[in-house]
Design a protein around this motif. Structure first.
Motif, PDB file in Angstrom:
ATOM      1  N   UNK A  10       0.891  -1.145   0.000  1.00 18.33           N
ATOM      2  CA  UNK A  10       0.000   0.000   0.000  1.00 18.33           C
ATOM      3  C   UNK A  10       0.932   1.199   0.000  1.00 18.33           C
ATOM      4  N   UNK A  11       0.784   2.065  -0.986  1.00 16.21           N
ATOM      5  CA  UNK A  11       1.667   3.214  -1.017  1.00 16.21           C
ATOM      6  C   UNK A  11       0.863   4.489  -1.187  1.00 16.21           C
ATOM      7  N   UNK A  12       1.070   5.438  -0.259  1.00 20.37           N
ATOM      8  CA  UNK A  12       0.452   6.748  -0.422  1.00 20.37           C
ATOM      9  C   UNK A  12       1.569   7.763  -0.590  1.00 20.37           C
ATOM     10  N   UNK A  13       1.194   9.024  -0.566  1.00 18.35           N
ATOM     11  CA  UNK A  13       2.126  10.061  -0.966  1.00 18.35           C
ATOM     12  C   UNK A  13       3.465   9.998  -0.227  1.00 18.35           C
ATOM     13  N   UNK A  14       3.429   9.799   1.087  1.00 17.74           N
ATOM     14  CA  UNK A  14       4.717   9.788   1.766  1.00 17.74           C
ATOM     15  C   UNK A  14       4.873   8.617   2.732  1.00 17.74           C
ATOM     16  N   UNK A  15       4.060   7.603   2.544  1.00 12.49           N
ATOM     17  CA  UNK A  15       4.256   6.440   3.418  1.00 12.49           C
ATOM     18  C   UNK A  15       3.965   5.160   2.647  1.00 12.49           C
TER      19      UNK A  15
END
Lengths: 462, 599
Positions: A48-53
């Motif tokens: 799971x990848x979001x903008x900064x994590x």
């Protein structure tokens, strides 16, 4: 290669770690985690990848990991396996690393282990008979090249011995290069060792590739092991033109590993706590079997699974049955009677049997003989139940003949022992010989001329 | 992000947003304030196909129809300005598509191998092929939506009608004649605002919106499938909705395929939704060689296949049933009888569940989203027999048959229950029957058809005066049989009266010599309704006449089963050329032989 390293790890829980402040990370990307004081990195992939994590699922255990000082390096590629023909005869661990003490391999190609779905338009319908030398399979539930046919077993039943027998004896009539890719998933050391020795003793090791993940190995590794095996199989089949038999044991352990990861991810559970996508996930394993247009090689799959409490409606056998082309069911009743291999003839099913039998493949009488054996055996078993309730005295002569037939069928046709390799013609002849125990009038599924042709031709054993 | 950052790329796609988060097939992107719900978007430089399923401010939730490995935050999102639509034009028939209407054949050509590569763009219909267009409308005619402008012979079976698209209409300014590609103008209309609309053969329709019609009509005619347990016992209407639930190995797919092969619909749309790859291959290799008993032409000429096998991307599986039903509605609008098979709708529901889980929605029963039953109902409601748009008011029908794969064969699970509430024919496949190799394993005690009363008139006029009575008699016998068998199990055969034994005997005939049908035997797989009646009536005759004699003191049961016509019963289904008179004379023989027993 643009590789970036991050040190801000905000959580470690079960097989998951969370890396903060990341940039340019891609979904499914491979992650190398360097724990201070450890020489070897641990590996994981992005879930799971979001903008900064990024949430990373570790393949290696997370025990002893520390948030402070640990560096996560994003490798800019997905998990790949190096493949080559030199893999034949070698043993690997569940993560695809050499495990037989031999030299490292020089891969001819590196392939994404997730694979790609086969285009249904490019498939060819499986229709080549595979002779396993086992009557209850060859005659009653015929296996064909490119089929996926699991073994449904239970705790304490000899599915390993059956699988080993199939692997030893399986061959196709037109020859062709043959290879076995074998993967264990969370089985005990003894079981893994049993298979390795079996292959060695049968001289099959040099045409086999083994991936060994035992119960002692990391759980999450188990999720990748079957995909490594199938990536190897695809390479051998579709690039090198071999007929590959893939045996995976035990898929129940695989599904449990999947459940463990899913629960760590706090996903909404489906039936019995298994993730809602279990069907989709299993299909990405099982559907990697088949024949395709313009390729000489094929992949035939025999996954083995143990049904908890012999329950066929448990999610693992249930969802498997919806994807695979039939199933071999191991019968506890027959096993107790000492019949080997204890294949439950009635409960088993090969959906593709009709494509593998008949003139030019097995023999012209195969199909109707099979129907007759099924029908007579079913009648015999019904009579057996009736006899229990009403007593044998209440049976008429036809009933009694069927009862004797059912016993003989189990003893002589299904039961053949672990090391007897029966050619299909012999299996068919045994079928006819047993049918001769029955009155001619009860043989409704076979034409009279077949009865004339085959029943007198075989000696009647008194 | 604002609109000023949008730039238009060469092929008309608008560079709009930036990806924020990726979790499996679900992607969230910002900068999407201009986007519309259900708009098609393309993700990253690989141009992976996706659809917007939620909008919150300028953040859009996008379900992606391809594998998302390698996609990450910061990647661009392109808008296309179109909602998820299917292309409708000549050339649909004989095609095999994936869930979002990409021809698998073209994907194979573009990929260069047997695997489905992602990011492949392929046109749904051939835009270079020229079709012979024959005009029907003339310049100066006033036409409304649904009116036929002209026709194209799509296959030797099907005349493809080019209709005025819904929401269009006006005075025909020009209409062409000759050979055209699907994108060339074949007519132009002046609408009520005075603007000129150019009409090509290729039209689009959003998949999630039912195509409009004038009105629905009450179904009164059965779909003839040639399946004896279906047509006689549990029939489905042309324009009806039916479901086939059953555990694995019970024969769902075989039943669906038999209906697809032999039913008297003119167009078949077969959706392989999350099922086996080899099954689709079987259909593909078999249908071009199978002859439709109704027309004598190859089955493939009336068939459209949608194949989204279980290992293909899950979001495209969700879309595949809508893609299929929209194409089916389009042919219905031409005035055809269309039948749609969806195998299996459980996989569709599971795809919904997976996407819903990733959207972090509050789950309903067993993790399925709360909207499962409303979506299911909406889907089956697209079935029906309708008066289509257009001034001629054509009648077209769309029959929908969905397979359901309940886990463990347990029908109490949410998908089966949601489906049972909206379908009127229920073929319950039974694992016990399948175990005993009784096929089709349609359980005669549990299955039902709520359409049967609608067909009374049809049966009377088209088949036989007493069809309905014979059918009911047979069903009653089976019900009495099941009760009697329980008694037999407890106390044995000996305790039964001759009358009860007669019931058991005739019920056995109904089961073995009528209901049992071999889908793999070319002759047995299809039985016309008239012959179905002939066989069943003959069997029931044994019961009717038998009843008059069994209670007489001189009746000996063994002599009843020894009469010559008794042994003829299993052969009845093999008499392919028997006509009404043949059955009647057989029934007369039965009457005479039984009456002679006690004469």
């Amino acid at each position: 290669m643009s590789q970036k390293e991050y040190t801000d790890i905000s959580s470690i829980a079960g097989p998951l770690i969370v890396v903060e402040g990341v940039e340019g990370v891609k979904y499914e990307e491979l992650v190398e985690v360097n724990v201070p004081g450890e020489g070897k990195p641990r590996f994981g992939k992005v879930l799971d990848v979001s903008k900064d994590r990024a949430v990373v699922q570790m393949f290696d255990p997370t025990s002893g990991m520390t948030a402070a000082g640990t560096r996560a390096r994003f490798r800019g590629e997905t998990l790949k396996l190096g493949v080559s023909v030199d893999m034949l005869g070698r043993v690997f661990n569940g993560a695809g690393q050499v495990a037989d003490g031999g030299p490292e391999l020089i891969p001819e190609q590196r392939r994404d282990i997730a694979g790609e779905p086969i285009n249904p338009y490019s498939r060819e319908f499986p229709n080549d008979f595979i002779q396993t030398g086992i009557s209850s399979i060859d005659v009653m539930n015929t296996l064909v090249r490119g089929q996926k046919l699991p073994i449904f077993s239970g705790a304490g039943l000899p599915h390993s011995r059956l699988a080993a027998q199939i692997a030893r004896q399986a061959n196709v009539k037109d020859g062709g290069e043959f290879a076995i890719v074998f993967a264990t998933l969370g089985v005990s050391f003894e079981e893994a060792e049993y298979f390795r020795r079996e292959f060695e003793e049968a001289g099959a090791l040099e045409r086999s590739v083994l991936f060994i993940n035992t119960a002692a190995d990391p759980v999450v590794e188990r999720v990748s092991t079957p995909r490594m095996a199938l990536t190897t199989a695809e390479y051998l089949a579709f690039d090198k033109g071999m007929h590959v038999l893939v045996i995976l044991t035990d898929l129940t352990n695989y599904c449990e590993a999947l459940r463990e990861v899913s629960s760590a991810r706090k996903e909404v559970p489906g039936r019995r706590g298994y993730p809602g996508y279990l069907y989709t996930d299993l299909s990405t394993i099982y559907e990697r079997a088949g024949r395709v247009k313009g390729k000489a090689g094929t992949i035939t799959q025999i996954p083995i699974l143990t049904m908890p409490d012999d329950d066929k409606t448990h999610p693992v056998p249930d969802l498997t049955g919806y994807i695979t082309e039939g199933q071999f069911v191991i019968s506890r009743e027959l096993y107790r009677k000492g019949v080997f291999p204890p294949v439950d003839v009635q409960g088993s099913l090969s959906r593709l049997w009709s494509a593998g039998v008949g003139e030019g493949k097995t023999r012209a009488d195969h199909s109707s003989l099979k129907d007759q054996l099924f029908a007579s055996y079913a009648t015999g078993r019904e009579v057996r139940e009736l006899a229990v309730v009403l007593g044998e005295a209440s049976l008429d002569d036809t009933d009694r003949a069927h009862l004797k037939f059912a016993d003989a069928f189990e003893r002589e046709f299904v039961g053949q022992g672990e090391f007897e390799n029966r050619p299909v013609e012999e299996s068919l002849n045994i079928g006819w010989r047993l049918l001769s125990m029955l009155p001619r009038t009860s043989l409704k599924r076979v034409k009279a001329e077949l009865v004339e042709k085959y029943i007198p031709s075989v000696e009647v054993v008194a | 992000m604002t609109k000023s950052q949008e730039t238009t790329t060469t092929n008309g796609d608008i560079k709009a947003g930036v990806i924020l988060r990726v979790t499996g097939p679900l992607v969230r992107a910002s900068g999407m304030s201009e986007a519309r719900l259900y708009e098609v978007v393309k993700i990253s430089d690989e141009k992976l196909l996706g659809e917007i399923i939620e909008l919150h401010g300028d953040v859009a939730a996008i379900q992606v129809y391809e594998e998302t490995a390698g996609v990450g935050p910061g990647d661009v999102v392109y808008r296309t300005g179109r909602t998820m639509s299917v292309a409708l034009a000549p050339g649909l028939l004989e095609s095999i598509y994936d869930g979002v209407q990409r021809p698998l054949q073209k994907i194979e050509a573009a990929a260069g191998n047997c695997f489905i590569k992602r990011g492949i763009e392929a046109e749904a219909v051939d835009t270079k092929k020229k079709w012979k267009f024959t005009p029907v409308a003339k310049a100066g005619d006033t036409v409304i939506a649904g009116d036929v402008l002209g026709v194209v012979q799509e296959t030797s079976l099907i005349l493809h009608k080019i209709m005025v698209p819904p929401e269009k209409g006006g005075v025909v300014v020009s209409v062409q004649s000759g050979e055209f590609t699907v994108t060339e103008e074949i007519a132009s209309l002046k609408n009520s605002d005075g603007n000129i609309d150019s009409i090509a053969m290729l039209q689009y329709w959003p998949i999630r919106k039912a195509r409009p019609k004038q009105s629905k009509i009450f179904p009164t005619e059965p779909l003839r499938t040639g399946g004896r347990s279906i047509d006689t016992f549990f029939p489905i209407a042309k324009g009806g909705a039916g479901c086939i639930p059953g555990p694995f190995g019970a024969g769902k797919t075989v039943t669906q395929q038999s209906i697809a092969k032999y039913c008297d619909a003119q167009i078949i749309v077969y959706i392989g939704c999350g099922e086996r790859g080899n099954e689709m291959t079987e259909v593909l290799s078999e249908f071009p060689h199978l002859i439709d008993p109704n027309t004598g032409e190859a089955l493939m000429k009336r068939t459209i296949l949608i194949a989204n096998t279980s290992n293909m991307p899950v979001a495209a599986r969700e879309a595949s049933v809508y893609t299929g039903i929209t194409i089916a509605e389009y042919y219905r609008d031409m005035g055809y009888n269309v039948a749609l098979m969806a195998d299996s709708t459980s996989r569709w529901a599971e795809a919904m569940r997976e996407i819903s889980g990733r959207l972090e929605e509050m789950p309903g029963e067993e993790g399925y989203p709360a909207y499962l039953s409303s979506r299911t109902a909406e889907f089956y409601e697209r079935a029906g027999i309708v008066k289509t748009l257009g001034s001629e008011g054509r009648t077209g029908s769309l029959t929908v048959i969905g397979a359901v794969s309940p886990p463990g064969g347990d029908l109490s699970e949410p998908v089966s229950q949601a489906t049972l509430r909206v379908t009127k024919t229920f073929w319950s496949l039974d694992s016990d029957l399948a175990y005993k190799k009784h096929f089709p394993s349609i359980n005669w005690l549990i299955s039902y058809s709520l359409y049967a009363p609608n067909f009374e008139k049809f049966w009377k006029e088209e088949v036989a005066e007493d069809f309905s009575e014979v059918r009911k008699a047979a069903m009653t016998l089976l019900e009495r049989e099941s009760k009697l068998l329980e008694i037999v199990r407890l106390v044995g055969m000996e305790s039964l009266s001759n009358n009860d034994r007669l019931i058991l005997e005739v019920a056995r005939m109904v089961r073995e010599d009528f209901l049992f049908q071999n889908a793999f035997d070319k002759d047995d797989a299809y039985t016309p309704l008239e012959r179905q009646y002939g066989i069943l009536k003959s069997i029931i005759t044994f019961f009717e006449v038998g009843q008059t004699v069994v209670n007489k003191p001189e009746f000996v049961y063994a002599s009843f089963t020894a009469i010559p016509s008794f042994r003829e019963v299993p052969k009845l289904k093999e008499k392919l050329d028997w006509k009404k008179a043949d059955y009647q004379s057989f029934q007369d023989t039965v009457r005479a032989e039984i009456s002679a027993l006690t004469a």
